[in-house]
Design an enzyme around this catalytic site. Sequence first.
Site, short mmCIF file in Angstrom:
data_model
loop_
_atom_site.label_atom_id
_atom_site.label_comp_id
_atom_site.label_asym_id
_atom_site.label_seq_id
_atom_site.Cartn_x
_atom_site.Cartn_y
_atom_site.Cartn_z
N LYS A 1 6.03 -19.44 3.63
CA LYS A 1 4.65 -19.45 4.17
C LYS A 1 3.73 -18.89 3.10
O LYS A 1 4.15 -18.06 2.27
CB LYS A 1 4.56 -18.57 5.43
N GLY A 46 -6.24 -24.67 24.39
CA GLY A 46 -6.47 -25.16 23.03
C GLY A 46 -6.52 -26.67 23.02
O GLY A 46 -5.47 -27.32 23.08
N GLY A 91 -7.33 -28.72 20.62
CA GLY A 91 -7.46 -29.16 19.23
C GLY A 91 -6.50 -30.29 18.96
O GLY A 91 -6.14 -31.05 19.88
N ASN A 92 -6.03 -30.39 17.73
CA ASN A 92 -5.13 -31.49 17.38
C ASN A 92 -3.88 -31.50 18.26
O ASN A 92 -3.58 -32.49 18.92
CB ASN A 92 -4.76 -31.40 15.89
N GLY A 108 -3.15 -29.64 21.05
CA GLY A 108 -3.43 -29.61 22.49
C GLY A 108 -3.90 -30.95 23.02
O GLY A 108 -3.43 -31.40 24.08
P1 NAD Z 1 -6.70 -26.86 15.89
O1 NAD Z 1 -7.57 -25.96 15.08
O2 NAD Z 1 -6.88 -28.33 15.79
O3 NAD Z 1 -6.84 -26.50 17.44
C1 NAD Z 1 -6.87 -25.20 17.94
C2 NAD Z 1 -7.68 -25.26 19.22
O4 NAD Z 1 -7.61 -24.00 19.86
C3 NAD Z 1 -9.17 -25.55 18.98
O5 NAD Z 1 -9.60 -26.47 19.95
C4 NAD Z 1 -9.83 -24.19 19.20
O6 NAD Z 1 -11.16 -24.31 19.65
C5 NAD Z 1 -8.93 -23.64 20.28
N1 NAD Z 1 -8.99 -22.20 20.46
C6 NAD Z 1 -9.17 -21.22 19.55
N2 NAD Z 1 -9.16 -20.02 20.14
C7 NAD Z 1 -8.99 -20.24 21.46
C8 NAD Z 1 -8.89 -19.41 22.58
N3 NAD Z 1 -8.97 -18.09 22.48
N4 NAD Z 1 -8.69 -19.99 23.77
C9 NAD Z 1 -8.60 -21.32 23.90
N5 NAD Z 1 -8.68 -22.15 22.87
C10 NAD Z 1 -8.87 -21.62 21.67
O7 NAD Z 1 -5.20 -26.43 15.54
P2 NAD Z 1 -3.88 -27.24 15.86
O8 NAD Z 1 -3.44 -27.95 14.64
O9 NAD Z 1 -4.04 -27.98 17.13
O10 NAD Z 1 -2.84 -26.04 16.06
C11 NAD Z 1 -2.79 -25.31 17.27
C12 NAD Z 1 -1.70 -24.29 17.19
O11 NAD Z 1 -0.46 -24.94 16.96
C13 NAD Z 1 -1.84 -23.27 16.06
O12 NAD Z 1 -1.36 -22.03 16.51
C14 NAD Z 1 -0.91 -23.80 14.98
O13 NAD Z 1 -0.44 -22.74 14.14
C15 NAD Z 1 0.20 -24.37 15.84
N6 NAD Z 1 0.97 -25.39 15.16
C16 NAD Z 1 0.35 -26.50 14.71
C17 NAD Z 1 1.10 -27.45 14.08
C18 NAD Z 1 0.45 -28.73 13.60
O14 NAD Z 1 1.18 -29.64 13.26
N7 NAD Z 1 -0.86 -28.85 13.63
C19 NAD Z 1 2.48 -27.28 13.90
C20 NAD Z 1 3.09 -26.13 14.39
C21 NAD Z 1 2.30 -25.18 15.03
#
Ligand code: NAD
Length: 421
Positions: A102, A214, A216-217, A219
């Site tokens: 990391k 969440g 985001g991507n 969720g």
């Molecule tokens: P992202 O930034 O696209 O989405 C995160 C979402 O969470 C956003 O919509 C943001 O507004 C929301 N958010 C932030 N704080 C919040 C809160 N307190 N309550 C509710 N929502 C909140 O990120 P992502 O790529 O969707 O990743 C989400 C999680 O998954 C992260 O913890 C990331 O480390 C983990 N993750 C992602 C991947 C990947 O492939 N993208 C792989 C493994 C783990």
Amino acid sequence: MTFYENTLKQIEKAAAIMKLAPQTKTLLSSPERILEFDLSIQMDKGEFRVFHGFRVQHNKTAGPYKGGIRYHPEVNMEEVKALATLMTLKNACVELPLGGGKGGIVVDPSKLSEGELERLTRAYTRALAPFIGPEIDVPAPDLNTDEKIMAWIVDEYAKVKGKQVLGVVTGKPLNRGGSLGRTEATAKGGFHVLQEYLGCCGTLSKGLKVVVQGFGNVGYHMAWFLDDAGYKLIASSDSKGGLYCGKGIHPTKALACKTEKGTLHECYVASVEYEAEEGEACKKISNEELLELPCDILVLAAYENQVTERNASNIKAKIILELANGPTTPEADEILEKRGITVIPDILANAGGVTVSYFELLQNLKNEKWTEEEVEKKLEPIMVNATRKVVEMSKKYGCSLRMAAFISALERLSELIVKKP
Ligand code: NAD
């Protein structure tokens, strides 16, 4: 206790349950290499600033170190060490031939211009260049880093090495060696894990109520896959707050509304559509309320430390699926376990992302381009088999799924360590 100390404590706990060989525990109890850099770059106004960067290469028993790079003002060595350790375990849990790593830079990227961000990324790449490569360490995006940043890394690495090496990072844009299916891979993998778990040990039926923290991507895609499979998404949230629609939220419409209004929170205004369809208006809720809603499955897809000892007693979901990394604290874990709430842990549930990253690396090394169907066909059995193994360990040792996922990973690492001369 720090995140890293907690992670080591969990390894200790799993090791004690499975009677892990002391040699394996010792090897996994500290990173193999820790890199720290002071990166000096010129800002747009002409002055120079120094940013602090890290890379932790935890363990390469299973293969090259693999794990993301985060840009965050609060990233620190303890966090990076914990996340690198968890990557070793995650990759072992889904049996990828990869180790764990990391990295991070202490920076708030929203305060940098694009040019400054690019110069910082290139400086970090130059510092890292002797220590990374497809057979050594393969970084990827993480918090606040994306495919554009990965493309800069590929470009700078090529300048240093005098040749193009696409497999130096994953999570690249499609036209720079990225893989189809990567964007939705974490959610898709989590979906397979959930389906497999419900099929063997829960109740797999239409209309199960789901809450996704969440949007985001990860969720959004999870909400889409669940909706498509007949689950009912009753609430979701972003950093500004949550939206609750008792009769169901349509993920695609909600995304369109969020894109238009900038937040899901305001989409209750657009609930006329849902009202017309479902006969019930939606309402705004806070993030705290969202986590405590009665539902069958709570998907955590935002950030770490969301379910803590403060709210664990109020959680009403029957199952928690951790798509974020570390969303449940160890204290909360104990409370949830006592209350009979199943937690499907991050190192299993969100491993679909790193699995497709591995596919990207393979495609780069073989100079191939796989279709979305090929990616999906290869992803599903990996996630299903890993879930079966974790469930088996949980039954064998009578422990939580989190401990079982650790045991499953440690068992594989132990086998590999013993085989090594
Ligand atoms: P992202 O930034 O696209 O989405 C995160 C979402 O969470 C956003 O919509 C943001 O507004 C929301 N958010 C932030 N704080 C919040 C809160 N307190 N309550 C509710 N929502 C909140 O990120 P992502 O790529 O969707 O990743 C989400 C999680 O998954 C992260 O913890 C990331 O480390 C983990 N993750 C992602 C991947 C990947 O492939 N993208 C792989 C493994 C783990």
